[in-house]
Motif scaffolding. Sequence first.
Motif, short mmCIF file in Angstrom:
data_model
loop_
_atom_site.label_atom_id
_atom_site.label_comp_id
_atom_site.label_asym_id
_atom_site.label_seq_id
_atom_site.Cartn_x
_atom_site.Cartn_y
_atom_site.Cartn_z
N GLU A 46 17.65 1.88 -2.63
CA GLU A 46 17.04 0.57 -2.92
C GLU A 46 16.39 0.58 -4.32
O GLU A 46 16.55 -0.35 -5.09
N ASN A 47 15.70 1.67 -4.65
CA ASN A 47 15.00 1.76 -5.94
C ASN A 47 15.98 1.74 -7.11
O ASN A 47 15.78 1.04 -8.09
N GLU A 48 17.05 2.53 -6.99
CA GLU A 48 17.89 2.73 -8.16
C GLU A 48 19.08 1.78 -8.21
O GLU A 48 19.27 1.08 -9.19
N PHE A 49 19.87 1.75 -7.18
CA PHE A 49 21.09 0.91 -7.23
C PHE A 49 20.74 -0.57 -7.09
O PHE A 49 21.21 -1.41 -7.85
N ILE A 50 19.87 -0.89 -6.14
CA ILE A 50 19.49 -2.30 -5.95
C ILE A 50 18.47 -2.71 -7.02
O ILE A 50 18.47 -3.84 -7.49
N GLY A 51 17.59 -1.79 -7.40
CA GLY A 51 16.64 -2.07 -8.49
C GLY A 51 15.30 -2.60 -8.02
O GLY A 51 14.52 -3.10 -8.83
N VAL A 52 15.01 -2.51 -6.73
CA VAL A 52 13.68 -2.90 -6.24
C VAL A 52 12.88 -1.62 -6.02
O VAL A 52 13.30 -0.74 -5.26
N LYS A 53 11.74 -1.52 -6.71
CA LYS A 53 10.98 -0.26 -6.71
C LYS A 53 10.09 -0.16 -5.48
O LYS A 53 8.89 0.06 -5.57
N CYS A 54 10.69 -0.37 -4.32
CA CYS A 54 9.92 -0.41 -3.07
C CYS A 54 9.32 0.96 -2.75
O CYS A 54 9.79 1.98 -3.25
N GLY A 55 8.32 0.94 -1.88
CA GLY A 55 7.77 2.19 -1.36
C GLY A 55 8.64 2.69 -0.21
O GLY A 55 9.78 2.23 -0.04
N ILE A 56 8.06 3.56 0.61
CA ILE A 56 8.88 4.23 1.63
C ILE A 56 8.78 3.57 3.01
O ILE A 56 9.51 3.91 3.93
N MET A 57 7.89 2.58 3.13
CA MET A 57 7.57 2.06 4.46
C MET A 57 8.76 1.53 5.25
O MET A 57 8.93 1.85 6.42
N ASP A 58 9.60 0.71 4.61
CA ASP A 58 10.64 0.01 5.37
C ASP A 58 11.67 0.98 5.93
O ASP A 58 12.05 0.91 7.10
N GLN A 59 12.13 1.86 5.06
CA GLN A 59 13.15 2.83 5.50
C GLN A 59 12.56 3.77 6.54
O GLN A 59 13.22 4.14 7.51
N ILE A 101 0.83 -1.20 0.00
CA ILE A 101 0.00 0.00 0.00
C ILE A 101 0.86 1.25 0.00
O ILE A 101 0.42 2.31 -0.41
N ASP A 102 2.12 1.11 0.44
CA ASP A 102 2.93 2.35 0.52
C ASP A 102 3.11 3.00 -0.84
O ASP A 102 2.93 4.20 -1.00
N TYR A 103 3.40 2.18 -1.88
CA TYR A 103 3.60 2.78 -3.21
C TYR A 103 2.26 3.06 -3.90
O TYR A 103 2.24 3.52 -5.03
N ASN A 104 1.16 2.77 -3.21
CA ASN A 104 -0.15 3.13 -3.75
C ASN A 104 -0.77 4.32 -3.01
O ASN A 104 -1.94 4.63 -3.19
N GLY A 105 0.03 4.96 -2.17
CA GLY A 105 -0.40 6.21 -1.56
C GLY A 105 -1.34 6.08 -0.37
O GLY A 105 -1.97 7.05 0.04
N GLY A 106 -1.47 4.88 0.19
CA GLY A 106 -2.39 4.70 1.32
C GLY A 106 -1.68 4.78 2.66
O GLY A 106 -0.57 5.30 2.78
N PHE A 107 -2.36 4.22 3.69
CA PHE A 107 -1.78 4.18 5.04
C PHE A 107 -1.15 2.83 5.31
O PHE A 107 -1.66 1.80 4.87
N VAL A 108 -0.08 2.82 6.06
CA VAL A 108 0.53 1.57 6.52
C VAL A 108 0.71 1.67 8.04
O VAL A 108 0.67 2.77 8.61
N TYR A 111 7.48 -8.13 -7.52
CA TYR A 111 7.21 -6.90 -6.77
C TYR A 111 7.11 -5.73 -7.74
O TYR A 111 6.14 -4.95 -7.73
N ASN A 112 8.14 -5.60 -8.58
CA ASN A 112 8.15 -4.48 -9.51
C ASN A 112 6.96 -4.55 -10.47
O ASN A 112 6.39 -3.53 -10.84
N GLN A 113 6.57 -5.78 -10.84
CA GLN A 113 5.43 -5.94 -11.75
C GLN A 113 4.13 -5.49 -11.09
O GLN A 113 3.30 -4.85 -11.73
N ARG A 114 3.97 -5.78 -9.78
CA ARG A 114 2.76 -5.33 -9.09
C ARG A 114 2.67 -3.81 -9.15
O ARG A 114 1.62 -3.23 -9.35
N ARG A 115 3.81 -3.20 -8.95
CA ARG A 115 3.82 -1.74 -8.97
C ARG A 115 3.41 -1.22 -10.35
O ARG A 115 2.60 -0.30 -10.47
N LEU A 116 3.94 -1.85 -11.39
CA LEU A 116 3.59 -1.43 -12.75
C LEU A 116 2.10 -1.65 -13.02
O LEU A 116 1.45 -0.81 -13.65
N ASP A 117 1.56 -2.77 -12.54
CA ASP A 117 0.13 -3.05 -12.77
C ASP A 117 -0.73 -1.97 -12.10
O ASP A 117 -1.71 -1.50 -12.69
#
Length: 388
Positions: free
Chosen positions: A159-172, A36-43, A221-227
């Motif tokens: 994480e998004n750019e160097f590692i290549g996982v398009k994660c949201g902001i929640m973990d950090q 939900i983090d990369y979808n703009g909701g609450f976590v 993971y990245n595909q879910r984000r694209l969908d």
Amino acid sequence: MNLLIQDAGRYYREHFGEPDFIVRSPGRINLIGEHIDYNGGFVLPAAIDNAVYVSIGKRTDTKIALYSVDYQEHFEIELTAIQKTQVHWANYVLSVVVTLQEAGYRLGGFNAVVRGDIPIGSGLSSSAAVECAVIFGLNQLLALDLDTMQMVKLAQRAENEFIGVKCGIMDQFASMLGKQDQVIQLDCRSLAYQYFHFQPNEYQLLLLNTKVKHSLADSEYNQRRLDCEAGVAHLNRIFPEVSSLRDATAEMIESELKGLSDDVYDHCLYAVQEIKRVQEACIDLVNEDYVSFGKKMFETHKGLSEMYRVSCPELDFLVTFAGKHKDVVGARMMGGGFGGCTINLIKKEGVTDFIDRASETYLETFGILPGAYPVTISAGTSLVQAQF
Ligand code: GLA
């Protein structure tokens, strides 16, 4: 004193001399609000007491020299020649360095020793913990003058750019801003947040680790984000006010996305339902209605498994098993999915029995003894104050 802190200090001395300081950065759980983090909701994440410890000190040249106690491995590279390496753990340190360099910060050489007890690949965000520890450490060591939010965003970018996982902001965010006995309600659209005291007398949070991580995890993971982005782009043409799934309703998805790909439809519908569910779950927390909260955890799992399709047989098995145990009020897979942990909300008196039974049947079925970790909610990234 914590043995991990001792190790981080001792190995630093053995390899590099005296460290300037040690940073502790924790793993995280998430009570509800998954994908939900990369979808703009609450976590609703919180930091836990499993953590990464990084002892760090300056060098006089332009090298980065690293040692991982857990992998018993050295790694060295020139600051000016950093690229992704085969040394998986080192990449998380390098990701932060490159991100800082790209943001215009001039860095000097440094040594660091990494030691941790966050089970890797278990959905507890050991990678975010390393990124947060390193950025916090470099900020302090090299007086970069970054504020907390800047550090969170740069760690996510690493994480998004160097590692290549398009994660949201929640973990950090959770690793950096966690507080003892508090869960964080984070609005991932505005980044406004508030803490909720979470120390239910009767209940315990318990993680069960499937000890599997299916290799598709990052690409899926990245595909879910694209969908989800594809769904938003489509909705936005009809409803200009929709700029993330936070702005969408189930009716919009029903009327406009049906007939598009099943994946886009199902994934967007899950996200919209989950965004609503988290808001209701927060009311349960305020009312201390853990039974109602737990029901929502099961609903989230069903959505993640059947609609978002990020679960796996091992996670489904443990959640189904939990659903049949009389003392478990809520259970679901946690984090990105395809392995890692389930999070369970369970009556304290049932914890031992549940762990025993779940371990036995999981072992019988999958040939793996699962990990079981009762959760203690801890503070976020900080300097270690103890002598080391
Ligand atoms: C991973 C990502 C997070 C979040 C979760 C799913 O942990 O790093 O940003 O999207 O998955 O909720």
